[in-house]
Write a protein that holds these residues in place. Structure first.
Motif, short mmCIF file in Angstrom:
data_model
loop_
_atom_site.label_atom_id
_atom_site.label_comp_id
_atom_site.label_asym_id
_atom_site.label_seq_id
_atom_site.Cartn_x
_atom_site.Cartn_y
_atom_site.Cartn_z
N SER A 8 0.85 -1.19 0.00
CA SER A 8 0.00 0.00 0.00
C SER A 8 0.88 1.24 0.00
O SER A 8 1.90 1.28 0.70
CB SER A 8 -0.89 0.03 1.24
N ASN A 9 0.49 2.24 -0.77
CA ASN A 9 1.23 3.48 -0.93
C ASN A 9 2.66 3.21 -1.43
O ASN A 9 3.64 3.76 -0.93
CB ASN A 9 1.26 4.31 0.35
N SER B 75 4.46 -10.08 10.39
CA SER B 75 3.50 -8.99 10.16
C SER B 75 2.57 -9.32 8.99
O SER B 75 1.40 -8.94 9.01
CB SER B 75 4.23 -7.66 9.93
N ALA C 177 9.05 -0.62 6.93
CA ALA C 177 8.26 -1.83 7.08
C ALA C 177 7.69 -1.91 8.49
O ALA C 177 6.55 -2.35 8.69
CB ALA C 177 9.12 -3.06 6.78
N ARG D 241 2.02 -0.04 3.87
CA ARG D 241 1.71 -1.32 4.51
C ARG D 241 2.06 -2.45 3.54
O ARG D 241 1.97 -2.30 2.33
CB ARG D 241 0.23 -1.40 4.87
N PHE D 242 2.39 -3.57 4.12
CA PHE D 242 2.68 -4.78 3.36
C PHE D 242 1.66 -5.82 3.79
O PHE D 242 1.49 -6.06 4.98
CB PHE D 242 4.11 -5.27 3.65
N GLN D 243 0.98 -6.41 2.80
CA GLN D 243 -0.08 -7.36 3.11
C GLN D 243 0.03 -8.57 2.21
O GLN D 243 0.50 -8.48 1.08
CB GLN D 243 -1.44 -6.70 2.93
N ARG E 166 3.08 2.72 8.70
CA ARG E 166 1.61 2.82 8.68
C ARG E 166 1.09 4.26 8.70
O ARG E 166 0.13 4.57 7.99
CB ARG E 166 1.00 2.01 9.81
N SER F 13 -1.57 -9.61 9.31
CA SER F 13 -2.45 -8.74 8.54
C SER F 13 -3.44 -9.52 7.69
O SER F 13 -4.35 -8.96 7.12
CB SER F 13 -1.64 -7.80 7.65
N GLY G 29 0.80 5.46 5.40
CA GLY G 29 0.00 4.63 4.51
C GLY G 29 0.79 3.50 3.87
O GLY G 29 0.29 2.84 2.96
N ASN H 108 7.40 0.86 10.67
CA ASN H 108 6.78 2.10 11.14
C ASN H 108 6.11 2.93 10.06
O ASN H 108 5.85 4.11 10.28
CB ASN H 108 7.84 2.97 11.83
#
Length: 94
Positions: free
Chosen positions: A24-25, A89, A47, A56-58, A51, A93, A54, A49
């Motif tokens: 994300s972003n 993480s 990775a 994020r790794f999912q 968020r 998620s 925006g 900090n």
């Protein structure tokens, strides 16, 4: 430093995406890594900090391939502790 400087953050991020990781972003992440002198350190920081920015790794809907993620972290010479935290993480998620 040797081989560390021959690999780019673009290649690393592309490897993660090919392994099924959604970012994300991503544009913001790439901009920040491009500005960093030590992109591996910057990646580790973002990775953990990113968020508030925006970033994020999912795990993608098709599922992340843990073996391919491991290969990416190994190829780009990240410490095992960062790889473990990243994998945890992703599992959290999903």
């Amino acid at each position: 430093m040797g081989s560390l400087s021959t690999e780019s953050f673009d290649q690393f991020l592309d490897s993660l995406k090919q392994a099924g990781v959604e970012i994300s972003n991503e544009c913001e992440l790439r901009e920040r890594l491009a500005e960093a002198q030590r992109w591996r350190f910057a990646f580790a920081t973002l990775a953990a900090n990113g968020r508030p920015l925006g970033i994020r790794f999912q795990d993608s809907r098709s599922g992340a391939n843990e073996a391919d993620i491991h290969l990416a972290f190994t190829r780009f010479q990240f410490p095992a502790s960062l790889e473990s935290a990243f994998a945890a993480s992703l599992r959290a998620s999903h």
